[in-house]
Design an enzyme around this catalytic site. Structure first.
Site, mmCIF file in Angstrom:
data_model
loop_
_atom_site.group_PDB
_atom_site.id
_atom_site.type_symbol
_atom_site.label_atom_id
_atom_site.label_comp_id
_atom_site.label_asym_id
_atom_site.label_seq_id
_atom_site.Cartn_x
_atom_site.Cartn_y
_atom_site.Cartn_z
ATOM 1 N N TYR A 80 54.116 34.455 60.003
ATOM 2 C CA TYR A 80 54.811 34.921 58.899
ATOM 3 C C TYR A 80 54.047 35.489 57.716
ATOM 4 O O TYR A 80 54.332 36.457 57.082
ATOM 5 C CB TYR A 80 55.569 33.548 58.351
ATOM 6 C CG TYR A 80 56.452 33.943 57.354
ATOM 7 C CD1 TYR A 80 57.772 34.022 57.601
ATOM 8 C CD2 TYR A 80 56.231 33.919 55.670
ATOM 9 C CE1 TYR A 80 58.799 34.333 56.619
ATOM 10 C CE2 TYR A 80 56.920 34.048 54.767
ATOM 11 C CZ TYR A 80 58.283 34.506 55.319
ATOM 12 O OH TYR A 80 59.406 34.547 54.218
ATOM 13 N N PHE A 132 68.844 63.121 50.202
ATOM 14 C CA PHE A 132 69.039 62.416 51.291
ATOM 15 C C PHE A 132 70.351 61.618 51.077
ATOM 16 O O PHE A 132 70.350 60.959 50.004
ATOM 17 C CB PHE A 132 67.843 61.928 52.071
ATOM 18 C CG PHE A 132 68.204 61.623 53.495
ATOM 19 C CD1 PHE A 132 68.694 62.460 54.485
ATOM 20 C CD2 PHE A 132 68.513 60.113 53.688
ATOM 21 C CE1 PHE A 132 69.141 61.938 55.673
ATOM 22 C CE2 PHE A 132 68.920 59.781 54.976
ATOM 23 C CZ PHE A 132 69.177 60.244 56.067
ATOM 24 N N THR A 133 71.178 61.454 52.144
ATOM 25 C CA THR A 133 72.262 60.408 51.942
ATOM 26 C C THR A 133 71.912 59.116 51.158
ATOM 27 O O THR A 133 72.466 58.638 50.076
ATOM 28 C CB THR A 133 73.182 60.360 53.157
ATOM 29 O OG1 THR A 133 72.026 59.935 54.079
ATOM 30 C CG2 THR A 133 73.734 61.489 53.540
ATOM 31 N N ASP A 223 58.765 61.511 49.813
ATOM 32 C CA ASP A 223 59.584 60.942 51.139
ATOM 33 C C ASP A 223 59.118 61.471 52.374
ATOM 34 O O ASP A 223 59.212 62.887 52.777
ATOM 35 C CB ASP A 223 60.945 61.417 51.111
ATOM 36 C CG ASP A 223 61.789 60.553 52.081
ATOM 37 O OD1 ASP A 223 61.265 60.367 53.081
ATOM 38 O OD2 ASP A 223 63.194 60.784 51.993
ATOM 39 N N LYS A 266 61.495 57.435 61.959
ATOM 40 C CA LYS A 266 60.975 58.800 62.378
ATOM 41 C C LYS A 266 59.543 59.097 62.305
ATOM 42 O O LYS A 266 59.033 59.208 63.544
ATOM 43 C CB LYS A 266 61.673 59.718 61.134
ATOM 44 C CG LYS A 266 63.286 59.866 61.371
ATOM 45 C CD LYS A 266 63.855 59.221 60.154
ATOM 46 C CE LYS A 266 65.371 59.107 60.239
ATOM 47 N NZ LYS A 266 66.001 59.558 58.929
ATOM 48 N N ARG A 389 76.791 67.158 58.997
ATOM 49 C CA ARG A 389 76.186 66.978 57.743
ATOM 50 C C ARG A 389 76.922 68.118 56.802
ATOM 51 O O ARG A 389 76.366 69.195 56.464
ATOM 52 C CB ARG A 389 74.689 67.536 57.795
ATOM 53 C CG ARG A 389 73.955 66.349 58.598
ATOM 54 C CD ARG A 389 73.503 65.254 57.745
ATOM 55 N NE ARG A 389 74.293 64.113 57.479
ATOM 56 C CZ ARG A 389 74.045 63.149 57.391
ATOM 57 N NH1 ARG A 389 72.574 62.682 57.377
ATOM 58 N NH2 ARG A 389 74.688 61.982 57.129
ATOM 59 N N PHE A 455 80.857 58.753 55.815
ATOM 60 C CA PHE A 455 80.672 59.192 56.941
ATOM 61 C C PHE A 455 80.374 58.339 58.087
ATOM 62 O O PHE A 455 80.504 58.505 59.336
ATOM 63 C CB PHE A 455 79.538 60.581 57.107
ATOM 64 C CG PHE A 455 78.179 59.988 56.421
ATOM 65 C CD1 PHE A 455 77.927 59.674 54.989
ATOM 66 C CD2 PHE A 455 77.552 59.759 57.429
ATOM 67 C CE1 PHE A 455 76.746 59.340 54.820
ATOM 68 C CE2 PHE A 455 76.249 59.112 57.142
ATOM 69 C CZ PHE A 455 75.735 59.019 55.676
HETATM 70 C C1 LIG Z 1 66.255 58.859 57.850
HETATM 71 C C2 LIG Z 1 65.619 59.322 56.500
HETATM 72 C C3 LIG Z 1 65.792 58.330 55.451
HETATM 73 C C4 LIG Z 1 66.225 56.888 55.524
HETATM 74 O O1 LIG Z 1 65.423 56.155 56.457
HETATM 75 P P1 LIG Z 1 66.076 54.990 57.529
HETATM 76 O O2 LIG Z 1 65.070 54.231 58.110
HETATM 77 O O3 LIG Z 1 67.185 55.584 58.172
HETATM 78 O O4 LIG Z 1 66.921 53.953 56.493
HETATM 79 C C5 LIG Z 1 65.209 58.804 54.133
HETATM 80 N N1 LIG Z 1 64.697 59.949 54.118
HETATM 81 C C6 LIG Z 1 64.943 60.832 54.957
HETATM 82 C C7 LIG Z 1 64.273 62.346 54.684
HETATM 83 C C8 LIG Z 1 65.178 60.568 56.170
HETATM 84 O O5 LIG Z 1 65.252 61.450 57.270
#
Ligand SMILES: *Cc1c(COP(=O)(O)O)cnc(C)c1O
Length: 482
Positions: A80, A132-133, A223, A266, A389, A455
């Site tokens: 932990y 980003f969303t 980001d 990613k 998108r 969405f």
């Molecule tokens: C996917 C993504 C996020 C969010 O990441 P999650 O792991 O899906 O929460 C943030 N910024 C960008 C540019 C992304 O492509």
């Protein structure tokens, strides 16, 4: 994935990996696909994976892991607090970005939540190349606003500009002058700008933005979720970096930023995420939030297995042969489509191929969700799942009117090292067929509309019986074939 000269004279991208574990996929007949998309409320997010042939919804959490990533999971140190796994991951990240502190979080949006709570005050504005969303949702949730200052060309479908994700320096200066720097909670650069076609940001642009932020005392947030593609483009499109090791490029990016965060779903082809900074004050404040929202400081909501895989995946992402498959496949697909007149975002970006639904479905007004309709229609005729998108991915204004998206795109994402070249050719073929028959596609309307991030789980229905007409035409052209 180098382009290798074949005896035939062609240059063909050659995979620098072999497949040692496979997953069976199924291509259901179109009649079954018609039922599946209907049951999913014409929203590709609501399809079940068993009904999908190629899942090109996203690259998030579905990238192929390497044997070394799997092997590393066995040596994960279960604890932990104080797990060795955490310290391994921390040191990989500190070295990679040349930053002092690392905070683990369970995925990208969790980092956005923490950063928004740290920096955003009600009425303040986050200035960025593009939203980003989930980023926008978290900033707005705590009372902030966003302002997008991407260069004008970033929002044009076709272009030859190598770095369409760049921030417009004049717009940045104008925002600072108009809003005043006290009203700007932070400036954000998104690598590989997701919503406008996976377009990269150049090193020169980042340097300039960083210089301005330092001079004005503004916090610069990066980001890095789509960093791999962006690094590939820095290496291949900017002659100044042709011979620079991507490790060095990444460390230089680190030196320009105050905060870096990423989704390891990613970057690093694993799961999870995290935040880096060298600013002690910010670190201390964020550190208080991690145990509250994510988990203890040495796991942040992730399993130790995920963290081991991430540590290895991050190091592997510092290798051009490993990160190049996606951008090269995107380029192959875009070129095949362009040759047939299918409108796609150019230059080809990272992440996936982005089809311009506004041109593709020019007969469908934005309020009837052309990109959503195209995503549903493409699943119907191919079994391939893409993602809308466009306007569907936006949120309604407080008065109930639609926020019309700058771009209406069907994104066909490439999970890293998951698909083969023949599958890419299938996608190009079915999309070309759909383009020839595009007039048969009709609009959609909501049947059930969630208030936030609609969405993801909103349900829609076709405005006419256009899916039936498309199915009939498919059968007429392809006979019994799938
Ligand atoms: C996917 C993504 C996020 C969010 O990441 P999650 O792991 O899906 O929460 C943030 N910024 C960008 C540019 C992304 O492509």
């Amino acid at each position: 994935m180098p382009n290798v000269k074949f005896f035939s004279g062609e240059n063909i991208p050659l995979e620098m990996h072999k497949v040692r574990m496979v997953q069976r996929v199924y291509l259901n007949p179109i009649e079954e696909r018609a039922n599946s998309i209907k049951e999913a409320g014409y929203n590709t997010f609501l399809l079940r994976n068993r009904d999908i042939f190629l899942d090109m919804l996203t690259d998030s959490g579905v990238n192929a892991m390497s044997e070394n990533q799997y092997a590393s999971m066995l040596q994960a140190d279960d604890s932990y607090a104080g797990s060795e796994t955490y310290y391994r991951l921390e040191s990989v990240l500190q070295d990679m970005f040349n930053m002092q502190y690392f905070l683990p979080a369970h995925q990208g949006r969790a980092c956005e939540h923490i950063i928004a709570k740290l920096l955003v005050t009600p009425g303040s504005t986050a200035v960025m190349n593009y939203h980003f969303t989930t980023t926008k949702a978290h900033i707005c949730m705590v009372g902030g606003e966003i302002e997008e200052i991407i260069i004008d060309e970033g929002l044009q479908i076709s272009s030859e500009l190598p770095f369409k994700g760049n921030l417009d320096i004049e717009k940045l200066k104008a925002s600072i002058a108009r809003l005043g720097k006290d009203k700007i909670c932070f400036v954000r650069i998104e690598a590989g700008t997701n919503l406008v076609g996976g377009q990269p940001v150049s090193m020169d642009n980042m340097r300039e933005v960083s210089k301005i932020c330092r001079a004005e005392g503004l916090t610069l947030v990066y980001d890095a979720s789509l960093l791999s593609d962006n690094l590939y483009f820095i290496k291949t499109r900017d002659p100044n970096f042709k011979d620079t090791d991507i490790r060095e490029i990444t460390r230089e990016i680190g030196s320009m930023m105050d905060i870096i965060y990423f989704s390891a779903r990613k970057l690093g082809a694993a799961r999870g995420g995290g935040i880096l900074t060298s600013n002690n004050e910010m670190f201390m404040k964020m550190r208080e939030m991690i145990p509250l929202y994510e988990g203890f400081l040495t796991y942040g909501g992730m399993s130790v297995r995920e963290m081991e895989a991430m540590a290895i995946g991050l190091q592997e992402s510092m290798d051009m042969d490993i990160i190049s498959q996606t951008p090269i496949f995107v380029e192959v697909l875009c070129k095949e489509l362009l040759a047939k007149g299918v409108p796609v975002v150019t230059p080809p970006g990272g992440l996936g191929c982005h089809v311009d639904a506004r041109q593709f479905c020019e007969h469908i007004p934005q309020e009837k969700y052309p990109a959503g309709a195209l995503a549903a229609a493409f699943y119907l005729c191919s079994g391939v799942r893409g993602m809308e998108r466009g306007t569907l991915s936006e949120q309604r204004n407080p008065d109930g009117s639609e926020t019309l998206a700058h771009m209406e795109l069907l994104r066909l994402a490439f999970p890293k090292r998951v698909f083969t070249l023949s599958q890419v050719k299938y996608v190009a073929d079915r999309l070309t067929w759909l383009y020839e028959n595009r007039k048969l596609i009709g609009g959609l309307t909501f049947e059930e509309e969630p208030r936030v991030l609609r969405f993801f789980f909103g349900r829609l229905k076709p405005l006419t019986n256009w899916p039936d007409e498309l199915l009939k035409k498919f059968r007429a052209d392809f006979g019994e074939s799938l």
